[in-house]
Design a protein around this motif. Sequence first.
Motif, short mmCIF file in Angstrom:
data_model
loop_
_atom_site.label_atom_id
_atom_site.label_comp_id
_atom_site.label_asym_id
_atom_site.label_seq_id
_atom_site.Cartn_x
_atom_site.Cartn_y
_atom_site.Cartn_z
N UNK A 184 -8.24 0.01 8.21
CA UNK A 184 -7.18 0.33 9.16
C UNK A 184 -7.02 1.84 9.36
N UNK A 185 -7.30 2.62 8.33
CA UNK A 185 -7.15 4.07 8.42
C UNK A 185 -8.43 4.78 8.78
N UNK A 186 -9.52 4.06 8.86
CA UNK A 186 -10.82 4.67 9.12
C UNK A 186 -11.37 4.30 10.49
N UNK A 187 -12.62 3.85 10.50
CA UNK A 187 -13.25 3.43 11.75
C UNK A 187 -13.95 4.54 12.51
N UNK A 188 -13.95 5.77 11.97
CA UNK A 188 -14.58 6.88 12.69
C UNK A 188 -16.08 6.66 12.86
N UNK B 9 -5.26 -6.11 5.65
CA UNK B 9 -4.07 -5.74 6.40
C UNK B 9 -3.20 -4.74 5.69
N UNK B 10 -2.03 -4.49 6.26
CA UNK B 10 -1.09 -3.52 5.70
C UNK B 10 0.18 -4.19 5.17
N UNK B 11 0.14 -5.50 4.97
CA UNK B 11 1.31 -6.18 4.41
C UNK B 11 1.57 -5.74 2.97
N UNK B 12 2.84 -5.61 2.64
CA UNK B 12 3.21 -5.31 1.26
C UNK B 12 3.02 -6.55 0.39
N UNK B 13 2.65 -6.32 -0.86
CA UNK B 13 2.44 -7.43 -1.79
C UNK B 13 3.03 -7.09 -3.16
N UNK C 91 0.59 -0.54 1.42
CA UNK C 91 -0.42 0.18 2.20
C UNK C 91 0.15 1.08 3.30
N UNK C 92 1.43 0.96 3.62
CA UNK C 92 1.99 1.78 4.69
C UNK C 92 3.49 1.95 4.49
N UNK C 93 4.02 3.05 5.05
CA UNK C 93 5.47 3.25 5.16
C UNK C 93 5.88 3.27 6.64
#
Length: 485
Positions: free
Chosen positions: A183-187, A240-244, A257-259
């Motif tokens: 999610x943060x990459x893909x370059x 994904x970016x879901x909290x666990x 994974x995210x704020x």
Amino acid sequence: MPRITRLLLIACLALAPLTGARATNLPQPLTAKEAQRELRILKRGLGDLHAGLYRYQTPEQFEAEFARAEAQVADGSDAMEMYLIASRIAAAVRCGHTWTNPVNQSPAVQRAFSALPALPLRVRLLENRLLVTASVDPTVPVNAELLAIDGRTPATLIADFMPYLRADGGNDGKRLSQLDSNENGGAMDRLLPLLHAPGTGGYTLRMRPRGGKVRTVTVAAMTAGERERRLIAAGNPMPGTDWRFEIDGNAATLTLPTFAFWNGGFDWNGFLDRSFATLEEKHIPNLILDLRQNEGGDDAIGHALMAHIIPAPLTIAASRAETAYERAPYDLVRYLDTWDFSFFDRTGQVVRGEGRNWRLREQAADRVIAPVTRPYRGKVVLLTGPQMSSAGYLIARDLKASGAATLIGRETGGNLRGLNGGQLAWMVLPISGVSIDIPLISGFATTALPDRGVLPDIMVRTRLEDVAAGIDPDRVAAKRWFAKR
């Protein structure tokens, strides 16, 4: 026809059976005059709006970047070449929030992205080696190591890609992390086809399957969208970016994974309260905080998390906030977009600084984070890595200062010298449709600090062989640390 327009036309024709793409959807070429006008707009935008423009580069280096760009478009250009040029200029600012953000690109540029001939693989870069983490081509197994792509080694590709990758200051770990397929990459999906288009047969890969011998295969190029559709259909979605929140024996893990929940309905505060109540109820003595994928968002979330961990109030020193303008130039605002247009008029809110910048009259005070009534009393480990930036970087910095957690992993993104951000606009160039994110506030450290992110207390080497074997060295190190305490 400019080189990259030709590349995209070929890509669209080759991939049309898979994507339905049509050459008429491509951005139009730019004349030399049009391209030079866009460069002037971008130069004005960065020069007039970016308070951190010269934190890591000199005015002479800034001028040299644009002189190089002007020479490059002397015979005209196209949207994808302008995208690369703008990416290179933005990366030279050495700011993690200054970049050609794919989300903010015009529809025409996004269509061009969607037609690019990408690898049929997801990859991860580990110690300058490329690991295949997912594949839709049966000749390339998962966990194979890519030794070369069309004859170019990972080291060669890294050298080619580095000038286009964003990070704060000299934090190259953050730059390289953007090549990962997540999610943060893909370059890689953009830079590889734009800088090194595949041959008519696709990409020729030299690879070593896990436990096997080196061999060479040619794989058909496909769009990143088609690759992801096939992987999802095969039951392999992008993480994904879901909290666990998970408990395993005497240790629990909070994976955050995210704020970034600006427009969502997720009750993150309730999630934290429930998780820490469960830790207390079940008497779990060890807690792992996994924020390795956290690129930031709302720093109030990090403060709330810290309040559950710190045993006593923690004071966080404020940085010095500066802006490049009192009022944004009227002729530039028409190229800008943001979520709050009051950002462009600071009349009465700023005073002239000693240099090119203005200082905000209302500087943030040192912040004091108070612990909750019953903070967690167990042992805490924070797993760190290069993707952690912005608010993700800040919590690593502040938790390390507090002593309430032991940091294990790799250096974070971000930079101890301060960050640009908080308020943001994106400039859309009028003909190509290329967009550049420009932060409007810069925070400067009030004392001299190193040009780097946060270093963990325990540095862990992440080897390709370990990840291929399904081993998470950071978690192994965390459990070993718990066992010794």
